[in-house]
Scaffold this motif. Structure first.
Motif, PDB file in Angstrom:
ATOM      1  N   LEU A  76      92.233   5.559   4.126  1.00  0.00           N
ATOM      2  CA  LEU A  76      92.876   4.393   3.518  1.00  0.00           C
ATOM      3  C   LEU A  76      93.012   3.276   4.549  1.00  0.00           C
ATOM      4  CD1 LEU A  76      93.240   6.130   1.046  1.00  0.00           C
ATOM      5  CD2 LEU A  76      95.583   5.337   0.870  1.00  0.00           C
ATOM      6  N   ARG A  80      96.399  -2.489   4.011  1.00  0.00           N
ATOM      7  CA  ARG A  80      96.997  -2.368   2.675  1.00  0.00           C
ATOM      8  C   ARG A  80      98.169  -1.388   2.672  1.00  0.00           C
ATOM      9  NH1 ARG A  80      92.931  -1.501  -2.001  1.00  0.00           N
ATOM     10  NH2 ARG A  80      94.816  -1.987  -3.174  1.00  0.00           N
ATOM     11  N   TYR A  92      98.772  -1.185  -1.586  1.00  0.00           N
ATOM     12  CA  TYR A  92      98.033  -0.300  -2.491  1.00  0.00           C
ATOM     13  C   TYR A  92      98.599  -0.267  -3.903  1.00  0.00           C
ATOM     14  CZ  TYR A  92      94.437   1.530   0.532  1.00  0.00           C
ATOM     15  OH  TYR A  92      93.317   1.643   1.300  1.00  0.00           O
ATOM     16  N   CYS A  93      99.925  -0.386  -4.016  1.00  0.00           N
ATOM     17  CA  CYS A  93     100.535  -0.411  -5.355  1.00  0.00           C
ATOM     18  C   CYS A  93     101.211  -1.758  -5.577  1.00  0.00           C
ATOM     19  CB  CYS A  93     101.514   0.742  -5.513  1.00  0.00           C
ATOM     20  SG  CYS A  93     100.706   2.341  -5.500  1.00  0.00           S
ATOM     21  N   ASP A 104      95.314   5.535  -4.173  1.00  0.00           N
ATOM     22  CA  ASP A 104      94.086   4.765  -4.354  1.00  0.00           C
ATOM     23  C   ASP A 104      93.193   5.600  -5.274  1.00  0.00           C
ATOM     24  OD1 ASP A 104      91.996   2.998  -4.044  1.00  0.00           O
ATOM     25  OD2 ASP A 104      91.382   3.773  -2.087  1.00  0.00           O
ATOM     26  N   ASN A 107      89.339   5.678  -5.531  1.00  0.00           N
ATOM     27  CA  ASN A 107      88.620   6.296  -4.418  1.00  0.00           C
ATOM     28  C   ASN A 107      89.053   7.739  -4.150  1.00  0.00           C
ATOM     29  OD1 ASN A 107      86.924   4.019  -3.724  1.00  0.00           O
ATOM     30  ND2 ASN A 107      88.834   3.012  -3.133  1.00  0.00           N
TER      31      ASN A 107
END
Ligand SMILES: Cc1ncc(C[n+]2csc(CCOP(=O)(O)OP(=O)(O)O)c2C)c(N)n1
Ligand SMILES: [Mg+2]
Length: 319
Positions: A76, A80, A92-93, A104, A107
């Motif tokens: 990751l 982010r 990410y959120c 994620d 992915n």
């Protein structure tokens, strides 16, 4: 996947990223800039990073509440991740999840989880999807020692076993579930023994040895991919910090913590690389410098990112 110098140097970089990431998070937390609580995995970097790096592209993973090293190992983006911790839109959120919900999904990262033992069911379900769709991919299910006393562990491992699902249950045994030592919560010494009840292999690894962790997960993955069913790996490690950001740590001695600091997984990988003639001290220094610079950039990225707009408060959440 053979352990090349390239992989090892990347592993060293990610382990350093994990350490610096959490140093920054602890600092921001103390300044009131990270909300809720956060669980640090300092001392567990080999366990989280090397195991996730042993996966193939397209494999999946579910993370725990102590998931920063696991997420960084999985690949990751630290920018982010940092933005998520600071509640920014670029996280990410979108800044709404924080530490325990970094995910994620596109992915294959099924997310960190504030529900202890929650990852067992998510991973087993995701493994069923892989088997049903014949993707050839597997799921790495991270969990902690304490979580193996939860019903979800026993139900999910049993189901995964009888259906031969492609999942690796990777249990990070850091000796404690909050303030409770494993000696007080289970009547066995090795969690790997629990695998026997479900007729699957139970393997113990030194969780502070990045090489052993990587090779064990990579080897287990071969059998899992070949349809032989799940494997349980117990990674023996230790967290240097308290359980969360509110922990006086009255349940353990300073000597115990110091003893484990001597087993620093990052220093150990550095020493291995130099002793084996795989890298010079200068090359390792360079990676360390790079990791620090990357983290400063991640902080800059997060600080400069916008807050999520107020109108978005009900988006992407269940009500
Ligand atoms: C279902 C559930 N029960 C209890 C908790 C509270 N809790 C959060 S972390 C934790 C300890 C988990 O211990 P372990 O699985 O060993 O993971 P570690 O924190 O050591 O990484 C507990 C009991 C929770 N979050 N979810
Ligand atoms: Mg634990």
């Amino acid at each position: 996947m053979a352990l090349t110098k390239e992989i090892l140097m990347e592993m060293y970089l990610r382990m350093n990223h994990a350490r610096h990431f959490e140093e920054k998070v602890a600092y921001f937390f103390s300044r009131g800039m990270v909300h809720g609580t956060t669980h640090l995995s300092v001392g567990q970097e080999a366990s989280g990073v090397a195991s996730a790096m042993a996966l193939d592209d397209g494999d999946l993973a579910s993370l725990t509440h102590r998931g920063h090293s696991q997420a960084i190992g999985f690949g990751l983006d630290i920018n982010r991740m940092m933005a998520e911790l600071l509640g920014k839109e670029t996280g990410y959120c979108k800044g709404k999840g924080g530490s325990m919900h970094i995910a994620d999904i596109e992915n294959g990262n099924l997310g960190a989880n504030g529900i202890v033992g929650g990852g067992y069911c998510i991973s087993t379900g995701a493994a069923l999807t892989q088997q049903y769709n014949k993707t050839g991919k597997l799921v790495l299910c991270f969990s902690g020692d304490g979580s193996t006393n939860e019903g979800t562990f026993h139900e999910a491992v049993n189901l995964a076993s009888i259906w031969k699902l492609p999942v690796i249950f990777f249990i990070e045994n850091n000796l404690y579930g909050m303030s409770t030592h494993i000696e007080k919560s289970m009547n066995i010494k090795d969690i790997a023994d629990r695998a026997k009840s479900y007729g699957i292999p139970g393997i113990i690894v030194d969780g502070n040895d990045a090489i052993e962790v990587y090779e064990t997960v990579a080897k287990a993955a071969e059998g899992v991919r070949a349809g032989k069913g799940p494997v349980l790996i117990e990674s023996k490690t230790y967290r240097w910090q308290g359980h969360s950001k509110s922990d006086a740590q009255a349940y353990r001695t300073k000597d115990e913590v110091e003893e484990w600091k001597e087993k620093d997984p990052i220093a150990r990988l550095r020493k291995f690389m130099i002793d084996q003639g795989m890298a010079t001290a200068e090359e390792m220094d360079e990676v360390e410098k790079q990791a620090k610079e990357n983290m400063e950039k991640a902080v800059e990225f997060a600080r400069e990112s916008p807050e999520p707009p107020v109108e978005s408060v009900t988006e992407d959440v269940y009500a």
